[in-house]
Write a protein that holds these residues in place. Structure first.
Motif, mmCIF file in Angstrom:
data_model
loop_
_atom_site.group_PDB
_atom_site.id
_atom_site.type_symbol
_atom_site.label_atom_id
_atom_site.label_comp_id
_atom_site.label_asym_id
_atom_site.label_seq_id
_atom_site.Cartn_x
_atom_site.Cartn_y
_atom_site.Cartn_z
ATOM 1 N N MET A 251 -112.479 2.596 24.979
ATOM 2 C CA MET A 251 -111.546 3.159 25.958
ATOM 3 C C MET A 251 -112.281 4.087 26.921
ATOM 4 O O MET A 251 -112.025 4.088 28.127
ATOM 5 C CB MET A 251 -110.422 3.922 25.243
ATOM 6 C CG MET A 251 -109.449 3.038 24.490
ATOM 7 S SD MET A 251 -108.106 3.989 23.734
ATOM 8 C CE MET A 251 -107.199 4.502 25.192
ATOM 9 N N ASN A 252 -113.198 4.893 26.399
ATOM 10 C CA ASN A 252 -113.991 5.779 27.247
ATOM 11 C C ASN A 252 -114.867 4.981 28.203
ATOM 12 O O ASN A 252 -115.066 5.372 29.355
ATOM 13 C CB ASN A 252 -114.854 6.697 26.386
ATOM 14 C CG ASN A 252 -114.146 7.989 26.013
ATOM 15 O OD1 ASN A 252 -113.982 8.882 26.839
ATOM 16 N ND2 ASN A 252 -113.706 8.079 24.770
ATOM 17 N N CYS A 253 -115.384 3.869 27.716
ATOM 18 C CA CYS A 253 -116.215 3.010 28.556
ATOM 19 C C CYS A 253 -115.392 2.450 29.719
ATOM 20 O O CYS A 253 -115.840 2.464 30.871
ATOM 21 C CB CYS A 253 -116.798 1.870 27.717
ATOM 22 S SG CYS A 253 -117.966 0.825 28.616
ATOM 23 N N ALA B 141 -116.419 10.209 35.295
ATOM 24 C CA ALA B 141 -117.074 9.071 34.638
ATOM 25 C C ALA B 141 -118.156 9.553 33.686
ATOM 26 O O ALA B 141 -118.264 9.060 32.549
ATOM 27 C CB ALA B 141 -117.674 8.143 35.695
ATOM 28 N N TYR B 142 -118.943 10.507 34.138
ATOM 29 C CA TYR B 142 -120.015 11.063 33.317
ATOM 30 C C TYR B 142 -119.456 11.615 31.997
ATOM 31 O O TYR B 142 -120.004 11.365 30.916
ATOM 32 C CB TYR B 142 -120.732 12.156 34.102
ATOM 33 C CG TYR B 142 -121.855 12.845 33.368
ATOM 34 C CD1 TYR B 142 -123.129 12.275 33.308
ATOM 35 C CD2 TYR B 142 -121.650 14.073 32.751
ATOM 36 C CE1 TYR B 142 -124.163 12.913 32.646
ATOM 37 C CE2 TYR B 142 -122.679 14.720 32.090
ATOM 38 C CZ TYR B 142 -123.934 14.134 32.031
ATOM 39 O OH TYR B 142 -124.958 14.782 31.362
ATOM 40 N N LYS B 143 -118.347 12.345 32.079
ATOM 41 C CA LYS B 143 -117.742 12.933 30.880
ATOM 42 C C LYS B 143 -117.207 11.857 29.938
ATOM 43 O O LYS B 143 -117.389 11.937 28.717
ATOM 44 C CB LYS B 143 -116.620 13.894 31.282
ATOM 45 C CG LYS B 143 -117.110 15.130 32.010
ATOM 46 C CD LYS B 143 -115.951 16.003 32.453
ATOM 47 C CE LYS B 143 -116.442 17.235 33.216
ATOM 48 N NZ LYS B 143 -115.296 18.061 33.701
ATOM 49 N N TYR B 144 -116.540 10.837 30.490
ATOM 50 C CA TYR B 144 -116.016 9.760 29.656
ATOM 51 C C TYR B 144 -117.146 9.027 28.932
ATOM 52 O O TYR B 144 -117.053 8.731 27.733
ATOM 53 C CB TYR B 144 -115.218 8.759 30.499
ATOM 54 C CG TYR B 144 -113.948 9.304 31.109
ATOM 55 C CD1 TYR B 144 -113.055 10.069 30.362
ATOM 56 C CD2 TYR B 144 -113.630 9.048 32.446
ATOM 57 C CE1 TYR B 144 -111.885 10.562 30.929
ATOM 58 C CE2 TYR B 144 -112.476 9.541 33.020
ATOM 59 C CZ TYR B 144 -111.605 10.302 32.263
ATOM 60 O OH TYR B 144 -110.458 10.789 32.821
ATOM 61 N N LEU B 145 -118.188 8.733 29.665
ATOM 62 C CA LEU B 145 -119.284 7.935 29.105
ATOM 63 C C LEU B 145 -120.074 8.729 28.064
ATOM 64 O O LEU B 145 -120.498 8.176 27.046
ATOM 65 C CB LEU B 145 -120.188 7.442 30.234
ATOM 66 C CG LEU B 145 -119.469 6.493 31.216
ATOM 67 C CD1 LEU B 145 -120.255 6.338 32.497
ATOM 68 C CD2 LEU B 145 -119.216 5.132 30.563
#
Length: 260
Positions: A191-193, A208-212
């Motif tokens: 889901m984060n990807c 995006a940086y935080k999710y990845l």
């Protein structure tokens, strides 16, 4: 501030220390009673005291809503209400609206039943979130995130709308998710990807940086052997996001992980 004055006057009126006289056609009060009142030092103290008098369900609804920032969407409420822990949320939020802590926000496409709720002021949201103990906040976000995760629709338009909301809550409870079995950790890493990919498409590289980074943190041992495709995708997207943000060390390390 204006909010402080309004809340203070409402409090005095509610306790009938200040009353409107129909006979005199003006507001009246007892100077001695007003002078004897203990005036809160600031609006946060005043709001917190006011919230303490709310029914437990209404106060809990305010605390849940505060976890989403200034506004909680109708779709979020609908999904949370499917979980036994939050089934009374919609009714409790209506009570909070009647008490003046929240206000309805409705777009032209929404019906009355689809109304979102917004805090009337940032200080009200701050006071509500402050009612959650610092040591409870990770658990709060985790539980909300898991409730959304369990009820999120299939991969349709609504799922895309709720993706960022759900992942945002789960990531704030990530320390608890790290204790989950590998299968669940992989699912939330996926889901984060997806959230990271969509954020990059919108040029929102910071999110995006935080999710990845969260997705990579969730990868269990042996993921490069068992979930190679996911690993490559996470690290390649992280490299792009980090490069766009000028975090060159992370961009280099992510690229290096893929090559190795």
């Amino acid at each position: 501030t204006p909010l402080f004055v309004i809340e203070l006057l409402e409090s005095l009126v509610k306790r009938k220390i200040i009353q409107y006289s129909l006979r005199k056609r003006r507001w009246v009060w007892d100077d001695a009673k007003v002078s004897g009142e203990e005036i809160p030092e600031n609006v946060l103290h005043l709001l917190t005291t006011k919230m303490t008098a709310l029914p437990p369900g209404t106060l809990e609804a305010l605390k849940v809503a505060s976890c989403f920032g200034s506004q909680i969407s109708h779709l979020t409420v609908e999904l949370l209400c499917k979980s036994p822990c939050y089934e009374g949320l919609k009714v409790a939020l209506d009570e909070a609206i009647q008490e003046g802590f929240l206000e309805r926000v409705r777009s032209s496409e929404q019906t009355f039943d689809m109304t979102s709720a917004k805090f009337r002021h940032d200080k009200i949201r701050e006071a509500a979130y402050g009612r959650i103990g610092a040591n409870e906040r990770v658990r709060y976000h985790h539980d909300i995130g898991m409730a959304l995760y369990s009820n999120i629709p299939g991969f349709d338009a609504d799922a895309n709308v709720m993706l960022f909301t759900t992942v945002g809550q789960l990531n704030r409870g990530i320390s608890l998710i790290l204790e989950y079995p590998s299968e669940m950790r992989i699912s939330i890493a996926e889901m984060n990807c997806k959230a990271g990919m969509k954020a990059i498409e919108c040029s929102n590289f910071e999110s995006a940086y935080k999710y990845l980074k969260a997705g990579i943190m969730l990868l269990p041992d042996g993921s490069w052997n068992n979930h190679q495709t996911l690993c490559v995708e996470l690290y390649s997207l992280l490299s792009r996001a980090a490069y766009a943000l000028g975090i060159l060390d992370d961009a280099f390390e992510a690229s290096k992980m893929i090559i190795e």
